[in-house]
Design a protein around this motif. Structure first.
Motif, PDB file in Angstrom:
ATOM      1  N   GLU A 122       9.836  -8.303  -7.973  1.00 47.01           N
ATOM      2  CA  GLU A 122       9.667  -7.128  -9.185  1.00 47.01           C
ATOM      3  C   GLU A 122       8.180  -7.408  -9.575  1.00 47.01           C
ATOM      4  OE1 GLU A 122      11.391  -4.720 -10.687  1.00 47.01           O
ATOM      5  OE2 GLU A 122      13.166  -5.127  -9.922  1.00 47.01           O
ATOM      6  N   ILE A 123       7.745  -8.753  -9.645  1.00 49.29           N
ATOM      7  CA  ILE A 123       6.236  -8.798 -10.120  1.00 49.29           C
ATOM      8  C   ILE A 123       5.171  -8.553  -8.922  1.00 49.29           C
ATOM      9  CG2 ILE A 123       6.010 -11.187  -9.360  1.00 49.29           C
ATOM     10  CD1 ILE A 123       5.057 -11.724 -12.226  1.00 49.29           C
ATOM     11  N   SER A 124       5.761  -8.891  -7.670  1.00 54.49           N
ATOM     12  CA  SER A 124       4.717  -8.219  -6.501  1.00 54.49           C
ATOM     13  C   SER A 124       4.774  -6.742  -6.605  1.00 54.49           C
ATOM     14  CB  SER A 124       5.395  -8.961  -5.333  1.00 54.49           C
ATOM     15  OG  SER A 124       5.351 -10.179  -5.271  1.00 54.49           O
ATOM     16  N   GLN A 125       5.789  -6.162  -6.771  1.00 44.28           N
ATOM     17  CA  GLN A 125       5.219  -4.445  -6.700  1.00 44.28           C
ATOM     18  C   GLN A 125       4.529  -4.172  -7.804  1.00 44.28           C
ATOM     19  OE1 GLN A 125       9.333  -3.085  -6.172  1.00 44.28           O
ATOM     20  NE2 GLN A 125      10.132  -3.195  -8.275  1.00 44.28           N
ATOM     21  N   ARG A 126       4.553  -4.578  -8.919  1.00 42.59           N
ATOM     22  CA  ARG A 126       3.719  -4.347 -10.069  1.00 42.59           C
ATOM     23  C   ARG A 126       2.299  -4.560  -9.871  1.00 42.59           C
ATOM     24  NH1 ARG A 126       9.415  -4.210 -11.284  1.00 42.59           N
ATOM     25  NH2 ARG A 126       9.542  -3.091 -13.161  1.00 42.59           N
ATOM     26  N   PHE A 127       1.939  -5.924  -9.061  1.00 45.71           N
ATOM     27  CA  PHE A 127       0.797  -6.460  -8.451  1.00 45.71           C
ATOM     28  C   PHE A 127       0.282  -5.472  -7.705  1.00 45.71           C
ATOM     29  CE2 PHE A 127       1.501 -10.591 -11.132  1.00 45.71           C
ATOM     30  CZ  PHE A 127       0.546 -10.305 -12.178  1.00 45.71           C
ATOM     31  N   GLU A 128       1.144  -5.024  -6.805  1.00 44.91           N
ATOM     32  CA  GLU A 128       0.514  -4.212  -5.587  1.00 44.91           C
ATOM     33  C   GLU A 128       0.175  -2.900  -6.179  1.00 44.91           C
ATOM     34  OE1 GLU A 128       2.927  -2.630  -1.613  1.00 44.91           O
ATOM     35  OE2 GLU A 128       2.905  -4.669  -2.369  1.00 44.91           O
TER      36      GLU A 128
ATOM     37  N   VAL B 142       2.716  -6.373   1.164  1.00 47.18           N
ATOM     38  CA  VAL B 142       3.093  -7.616   0.959  1.00 47.18           C
ATOM     39  C   VAL B 142       4.629  -7.620   0.316  1.00 47.18           C
ATOM     40  CG1 VAL B 142       2.981  -9.628  -0.481  1.00 47.18           C
ATOM     41  CG2 VAL B 142       0.888  -8.649   0.507  1.00 47.18           C
ATOM     42  N   THR B 143       4.838  -6.689  -0.681  1.00 46.31           N
ATOM     43  CA  THR B 143       6.349  -6.695  -1.217  1.00 46.31           C
ATOM     44  C   THR B 143       7.310  -6.347  -0.365  1.00 46.31           C
ATOM     45  OG1 THR B 143       5.156  -6.079  -3.304  1.00 46.31           O
ATOM     46  CG2 THR B 143       7.477  -5.858  -2.971  1.00 46.31           C
ATOM     47  N   ASP B 144       7.052  -5.391   0.599  1.00 48.78           N
ATOM     48  CA  ASP B 144       8.017  -5.202   1.598  1.00 48.78           C
ATOM     49  C   ASP B 144       8.226  -6.160   2.748  1.00 48.78           C
ATOM     50  OD1 ASP B 144       8.436  -2.535   0.802  1.00 48.78           O
ATOM     51  OD2 ASP B 144       6.839  -1.646   2.137  1.00 48.78           O
ATOM     52  N   SER B 145       7.127  -6.932   2.989  1.00 50.19           N
ATOM     53  CA  SER B 145       7.317  -8.223   3.823  1.00 50.19           C
ATOM     54  C   SER B 145       8.310  -9.152   3.283  1.00 50.19           C
ATOM     55  CB  SER B 145       5.784  -8.633   4.106  1.00 50.19           C
ATOM     56  OG  SER B 145       6.032  -9.982   4.754  1.00 50.19           O
TER      57      SER B 145
END
Length: 354
Positions: A272-278, A287-290
């Motif tokens: 959840e946080i990575s997709q916002r930062f992406e 990165v989020t998909d990985s």
């Protein structure tokens, strides 16, 4: 046997990793502790499996053992439980020269650490980690805490153990779900570390792979965490990186009232946080998909309807990473390159919008 040595300003201890350690507990303990009374703490899940044998080994090595069992689950991480355990130790005549052994997963490790740190202002402490979460993460580094009401880990201390024993054999009796939730912490650490460790988690395609690779996964995770702890024991700098996924994860873990395991909540928090930062250009595309691929490969959840609810934002206020209304959020500038991004709590609703 492999081992990781944790060297701190005031203490050095070993984390020993081997599949035969469960047979040599008395011998291993005799290398760090003189003969004394031991409060052997476990829970109602682990106790029936391993308490009797562990107690027998300790007594054979010359230790006097007081076995203490609490109900399994997060509810035992409480101040009333701490008080009850300390009262039992006092009644049994424990002194400052005695010790506590935590035989169990993360809850028992946290609870045992708090008890050891408070009893007579601090007595010796050892961790025998029986869950993957404890083996790869919570047993190392000295962070111990209990919950207060609906606030997670708000009462605690930094209290380092004298020894940590990590034996993958204990994992054989874990259910798949309890094993896999610990793998959430493994993926987290591999993303922070990058390199060969992140490549290794990319080869894990199911639960059987986790079981087959448990020892090497523990070695890699502990080695990384120890390096961070040695550089920043009290979490004033880079140790905050280990909170990747935890700010959002802790909030939904509490809101789930036991329906989410810790590692499951952390897995959701990372995505959840990575997709916002992406979305905001801080984390590179892909990165989020990985991360999601690694988590979904073993059945870990990657989203929750609890994210972004009014109660979710209320829990962020009590997060330990709240510094005067500002959260220190962990982002990945790339795999192996964690950074801190400061975000006002008041801005979190807008940040969490899709």
């Amino acid at each position: 046997m492999s081992q990781v040595i944790v060297e701190l300003a005031t203490k050095t201890y070993k984390v020993k990793i081997d599949k035969q350690l469960h047979k040599h507990i008395g011998e291993e303990l005799s290398q760090v502790w003189s003969k004394r009374k031991i409060a052997l703490l476990t829970d109602s899940n682990v106790g029936p499996l391993y308490l009797s044998d562990t107690e027998t080994q300790l007594r054979s090595a010359g230790y006097e053992v007081l076995s203490l069992t609490v109900p399994a689950g997060e509810s035992s991480k409480s101040l009333p439980a701490v008080g009850e355990l300390i009262s039992k130790m006092a009644s049994a005549g424990f002194t400052r020269g005695d010790g506590v052994i935590a035989l169990g997963g993360g809850v028992i490790g946290d609870l045992g650490g708090v008890v050891a740190s408070l009893y007579m202002r601090g007595i010796a402490f050892v961790q025998i980690a029986t869950s993957l979460t404890a083996q790869v993460d919570s047993s190392v580094g000295g962070k111990t805490a209990v919950n207060l009401g609906d606030t997670k880990n708000i009462v605690g201390s930094f209290y380092q153990p004298d020894l940590v024993l990590v034996d993958a054999t204990y994992l054989d009796t874990l259910s798949d779900r309890d094993l896999v939730e610990g793998y959430g912490e493994v993926v987290k650490t591999s993303a922070l570390s990058g390199g060969d460790f992140y490549q290794l988690t990319g080869t894990i395609k199911g639960v059987s792979d986790i079981r087959d690779q448990a020892q090497i996964l523990s070695e890699r995770a502990i080695t990384y965490k120890a390096s961070v702890v040695m550089a920043d024991e009290k979490e004033s700098g880079q140790r905050q990186f280990l909170n990747f996924g935890h700010t959002l994860g802790h909030a939904i873990e509490l809101l789930a009232h036991g329906q989410l395991r810790h590692g499951e909540a952390v897995a959701i928090g990372m995505i959840e946080i990575s997709q916002r930062f992406e979305r905001d250009g801080i984390t590179p595309s892909g990165v989020t998909d990985s991360l999601r691929d690694r988590l979904k490969a073993v059945g870990l959840p990657t989203t929750s309807p609890l994210i972004g609810t009014p109660n979710f934002f209320k829990h962020l206020v009590n997060d330990k990473k709240n510094h005067g209304g500002v959260l220190n959020l962990v982002a990945l500038a790339n795999i192996g390159e964690p950074i801190i991004v400061k975000k006002n709590i008041a801005d979190m609703p807008a940040f969490m919008e899709n």
